[in-house]
Design a protein around this motif. Structure first.
Motif, PDB file in Angstrom:
ATOM      1  N   LEU A  40       0.913  -1.417  -0.554  1.00  0.00           N
ATOM      2  CA  LEU A  40      -0.200   0.193  -0.183  1.00  0.00           C
ATOM      3  C   LEU A  40       1.366   0.872  -0.236  1.00  0.00           C
ATOM      4  O   LEU A  40       0.845   2.745  -0.777  1.00  0.00           O
ATOM      5  N   ALA A  41       2.042   1.328   1.184  1.00  0.00           N
ATOM      6  CA  ALA A  41       2.846   2.368   0.996  1.00  0.00           C
ATOM      7  C   ALA A  41       3.492   2.418  -0.397  1.00  0.00           C
ATOM      8  O   ALA A  41       3.805   3.543  -0.818  1.00  0.00           O
ATOM      9  N   LEU A  42       4.222   2.023  -0.904  1.00  0.00           N
ATOM     10  CA  LEU A  42       4.391   1.973  -2.870  1.00  0.00           C
ATOM     11  C   LEU A  42       3.912   2.232  -3.591  1.00  0.00           C
ATOM     12  O   LEU A  42       3.403   3.455  -4.452  1.00  0.00           O
ATOM     13  N   GLY A  43       2.413   1.581  -3.305  1.00  0.00           N
ATOM     14  CA  GLY A  43       1.048   2.316  -4.455  1.00  0.00           C
ATOM     15  C   GLY A  43       0.967   3.574  -4.016  1.00  0.00           C
ATOM     16  O   GLY A  43       0.633   4.027  -4.997  1.00  0.00           O
ATOM     17  N   VAL A  44       1.028   4.040  -2.403  1.00  0.00           N
ATOM     18  CA  VAL A  44       1.106   5.859  -2.470  1.00  0.00           C
ATOM     19  C   VAL A  44       1.854   6.043  -3.269  1.00  0.00           C
ATOM     20  O   VAL A  44       1.515   7.567  -3.719  1.00  0.00           O
ATOM     21  N   ALA A  45       3.156   5.932  -2.894  1.00  0.00           N
ATOM     22  CA  ALA A  45       4.085   6.717  -2.516  1.00  0.00           C
ATOM     23  C   ALA A  45       4.070   7.018  -4.581  1.00  0.00           C
ATOM     24  O   ALA A  45       4.742   7.568  -5.242  1.00  0.00           O
ATOM     25  N   ILE A  46       3.841   5.786  -5.468  1.00  0.00           N
ATOM     26  CA  ILE A  46       3.760   5.780  -6.801  1.00  0.00           C
ATOM     27  C   ILE A  46       2.638   6.629  -7.590  1.00  0.00           C
ATOM     28  O   ILE A  46       2.837   7.543  -8.508  1.00  0.00           O
ATOM     29  N   LEU A  47       1.757   6.577  -6.842  1.00  0.00           N
ATOM     30  CA  LEU A  47       0.320   7.297  -7.516  1.00  0.00           C
ATOM     31  C   LEU A  47       0.899   9.132  -7.266  1.00  0.00           C
ATOM     32  O   LEU A  47      -0.077   9.723  -7.747  1.00  0.00           O
ATOM     33  N   TRP A  48       0.845   8.910  -5.843  1.00  0.00           N
ATOM     34  CA  TRP A  48       1.346  10.408  -5.372  1.00  0.00           C
ATOM     35  C   TRP A  48       2.627  10.488  -4.902  1.00  0.00           C
ATOM     36  O   TRP A  48       2.269  10.835  -3.644  1.00  0.00           O
ATOM     37  N   PRO A  49       3.204  11.075  -6.048  1.00  0.00           N
ATOM     38  CA  PRO A  49       4.481  10.959  -5.250  1.00  0.00           C
ATOM     39  C   PRO A  49       4.848  12.163  -4.249  1.00  0.00           C
ATOM     40  O   PRO A  49       6.307  12.320  -3.778  1.00  0.00           O
ATOM     41  N   GLU A  50       3.926  13.261  -4.525  1.00  0.00           N
ATOM     42  CA  GLU A  50       4.314  14.293  -3.369  1.00  0.00           C
ATOM     43  C   GLU A  50       3.987  13.770  -1.881  1.00  0.00           C
ATOM     44  O   GLU A  50       4.640  14.449  -1.314  1.00  0.00           O
ATOM     45  N   ALA A  51       3.363  13.160  -2.035  1.00  0.00           N
ATOM     46  CA  ALA A  51       2.847  12.401  -0.745  1.00  0.00           C
ATOM     47  C   ALA A  51       4.002  11.550   0.138  1.00  0.00           C
ATOM     48  O   ALA A  51       3.945  11.788   0.976  1.00  0.00           O
ATOM     49  N   TRP A  52       4.564  11.062  -0.750  1.00  0.00           N
ATOM     50  CA  TRP A  52       5.206   9.916   0.588  1.00  0.00           C
ATOM     51  C   TRP A  52       6.863   9.642  -0.636  1.00  0.00           C
ATOM     52  O   TRP A  52       6.215   9.346  -1.973  1.00  0.00           O
ATOM     53  N   ASP A  53       7.879   9.689   0.134  1.00  0.00           N
ATOM     54  CA  ASP A  53       8.639   9.437  -0.575  1.00  0.00           C
ATOM     55  C   ASP A  53       8.645   7.944  -0.756  1.00  0.00           C
ATOM     56  O   ASP A  53       8.716   7.279  -0.266  1.00  0.00           O
ATOM     57  N   ARG A  54       9.429   7.342  -2.229  1.00  0.00           N
ATOM     58  CA  ARG A  54       9.491   5.583  -2.175  1.00  0.00           C
ATOM     59  C   ARG A  54      10.325   5.266  -1.832  1.00  0.00           C
ATOM     60  O   ARG A  54      10.251   4.018  -1.616  1.00  0.00           O
ATOM     61  N   ALA A  55      11.890   5.683  -1.632  1.00  0.00           N
ATOM     62  CA  ALA A  55      12.448   5.157  -0.843  1.00  0.00           C
ATOM     63  C   ALA A  55      11.799   4.864   0.503  1.00  0.00           C
ATOM     64  O   ALA A  55      12.048   3.700   1.053  1.00  0.00           O
ATOM     65  N   ALA A  56      10.964   5.493   1.143  1.00  0.00           N
ATOM     66  CA  ALA A  56      11.007   5.542   2.598  1.00  0.00           C
ATOM     67  C   ALA A  56      10.000   3.983   2.492  1.00  0.00           C
ATOM     68  O   ALA A  56       9.378   3.763   3.292  1.00  0.00           O
ATOM     69  N   ALA A  57       8.947   4.378   1.371  1.00  0.00           N
ATOM     70  CA  ALA A  57       7.689   3.107   1.744  1.00  0.00           C
ATOM     71  C   ALA A  57       8.397   1.937   1.487  1.00  0.00           C
ATOM     72  O   ALA A  57       8.061   1.110   1.966  1.00  0.00           O
ATOM     73  N   GLN A  58       9.310   1.917   0.510  1.00  0.00           N
ATOM     74  CA  GLN A  58      10.440   0.385   0.091  1.00  0.00           C
ATOM     75  C   GLN A  58      11.012  -0.198   1.523  1.00  0.00           C
ATOM     76  O   GLN A  58      10.562  -1.239   1.948  1.00  0.00           O
ATOM     77  N   HIS A  59      11.694   0.858   1.846  1.00  0.00           N
ATOM     78  CA  HIS A  59      11.519   0.502   3.728  1.00  0.00           C
ATOM     79  C   HIS A  59      10.993  -0.418   4.664  1.00  0.00           C
ATOM     80  O   HIS A  59      10.445  -0.824   5.588  1.00  0.00           O
ATOM     81  N   VAL A  60       9.560   0.207   3.854  1.00  0.00           N
ATOM     82  CA  VAL A  60       8.406  -0.618   4.766  1.00  0.00           C
ATOM     83  C   VAL A  60       8.324  -2.518   4.561  1.00  0.00           C
ATOM     84  O   VAL A  60       8.188  -3.080   5.300  1.00  0.00           O
TER      85      VAL A  60
END
Length: 399
Positions: free
Chosen positions: A290-310
């Motif tokens: 879910l975190a990666l999906g959000v980071a990809i669809l709304w990149p301004e909301a979350w950093d992909r690298a941080a989401a990947q750490h989940v």
């Protein structure tokens, strides 16, 4: 015919070489702590390693192919004999596998002074030999249902090869296709193995407690669907990491695996930390999707690298720590119960993941949170090495 127990008893050398989980779980725990202890000063520019990799790529590589590679080896070398009924690898052949793993770690750490091809071959040899050995055992044991593990090992090897190739070209391998493929293989292992052991161990505990609650049995049609969607989402993510389709597939996979986890009745086993931690570890799989999906669809909301750490620190880190503690207790003749110190190492790892994620939302505090995340990670795996190292080094306790 010699039994597994007889073969282990016949080994007269160090107890640590009497079963595959022993050297690899101990090596994994120690390396996870040591590599992070090296990474923190590298992150701050206070230290350097003679590696050809950039610091972040070295950090990512040594988690996926150093730490995770060791855990996977320890798990498979212990589980496959149970799956196939064939004898485990013990003694000097096991020592040889451990040596290959250690050579890979040294080759990558000192790769700046070594030929690229030598570094790659030295690092890849461990996973290749492990896969060949496991393939022989699974095929000779006609254990066809576990061929999926060989496919995931193959993906891990290909990911490592791509990682070395990307790093040699000067690319940022920490965000490359090789890392995504290897991480996807690791998440696939959590989904497959976790889907077997989490509901099974939960059921065993609930039965022992006299509870009428039961998790849904493993590998129902819904589980197959959830695994297929996750496999599709990972494949799309590997090939097209920022596409809209990738984000949507990851959100769907996250929702399905969240529901899959809910069907295992983890709340009914909350009183037993050794069971609860398995549910917590698996929970990071849907959360990471879910975190990666959000980071990809709304990149301004979350950093992909941080989401990947989940996925990396959360799903892989906590699930492997949970499996290592439980398997060590079970295979060394100890009761399946843990003390406050083991609960503390679980908590430290969860805190480490949360601190790393929080850093992406608080840029001013990010440097401090990175260090705090690293320190709590060291506490978790250093604590595992200290608490469980004595069990891994001594002979099995006889009933």
């Amino acid at each position: 015919m010699t039994s597994t127990a007889e073969q282990i008893r016949d080994w007269s050398g160090p107890a640590v070489l009497s079963y595959g989980f022993r050297p690899f779980f101990l090596g994994a725990g120690m390396w996870a702590a040591l590599a992070m202890a090296l990474w923190i000063p590298m992150l701050n520019g206070a230290a350097t390693l003679p590696t050809a990799f950039d610091p972040v790529s070295w950090h990512a590589h040594e988690f996926l192919f150093g730490y995770l590679g060791a855990v996977v080896a320890g798990f498979l070398l212990t589980a496959v004999p149970n799956w196939t009924g064939r004898l485990p690898i013990v003694g000097w052949p096991l020592c040889g596998l451990v040596a290959l793993w250690a050579v890979g770690r040294l080759a990558v750490a000192f790769s700046a002074d070594l030929p690229v091809i030598l570094v790659g071959l030295s690092d890849l040899s461990f996973l290749v030999v492990l896969t060949v050995v496991m393939a022989r055992e699974i095929i000779r044991g006609r254990n066809w249902r576990n061929l999926i593990m060989l496919a995931l090992l193959g993906a891990l090897i290909l990911g490592n090869a791509l990682f070395h190739w990307e790093a040699a070209r000067g690319a940022y391998a920490a965000q490359g296709m090789g890392l995504r493929l290897a991480l996807g293989a690791g998440i696939g292992m959590v989904a497959v193995v976790g889907g077997r052991i989490v509901p099974s161990f939960t059921r065993n505990w609930l039965v022992k407690q006299g509870s009428s609650a039961r998790p849904v049995p493993p590998m129902q049609p819904f589980d197959t669907l959830a695994l297929m969607i996750l496999g599709l989402a990972i494949a799309v993510w590997v090939l097209a990491p920022v596409s809209t389709m990738t984000g949507l597939c990851l959100l769907l996979a996250g929702a399905l695996h969240g529901w899959r986890l809910a069907r295992w009745r983890g709340t009914r086993a909350a009183a037993e930390p050794l069971v609860l931690v398995l549910h917590a570890g698996y929970a990071f799989l849907p959360l990471g999707a879910l975190a990666l999906g959000v980071a990809i669809l709304w990149p301004e909301a979350w950093d992909r690298a941080a989401a990947q750490h989940v996925w990396t620190a959360g799903a892989l880190g906590l699930m492997t720590l949970a499996v290592m503690t439980r398997a060590t207790l079970a295979h060394t003749g100890c009761a399946l119960t843990i003390d406050a110190a083991t609960v503390a190492i679980y908590v430290m790892l969860v805190v480490s993941v949360l601190a790393r994620v929080l850093a992406s939302f608080t840029p001013a505090l990010a440097p401090l949170l990175y260090v705090f995340s690293g320190v709590t990670w060291i506490a978790a795996f250093g604590g595992f090495s200290a608490l469980y190292g004595r069990l891994l080094l001594r002979p099995r306790r006889m009933e």
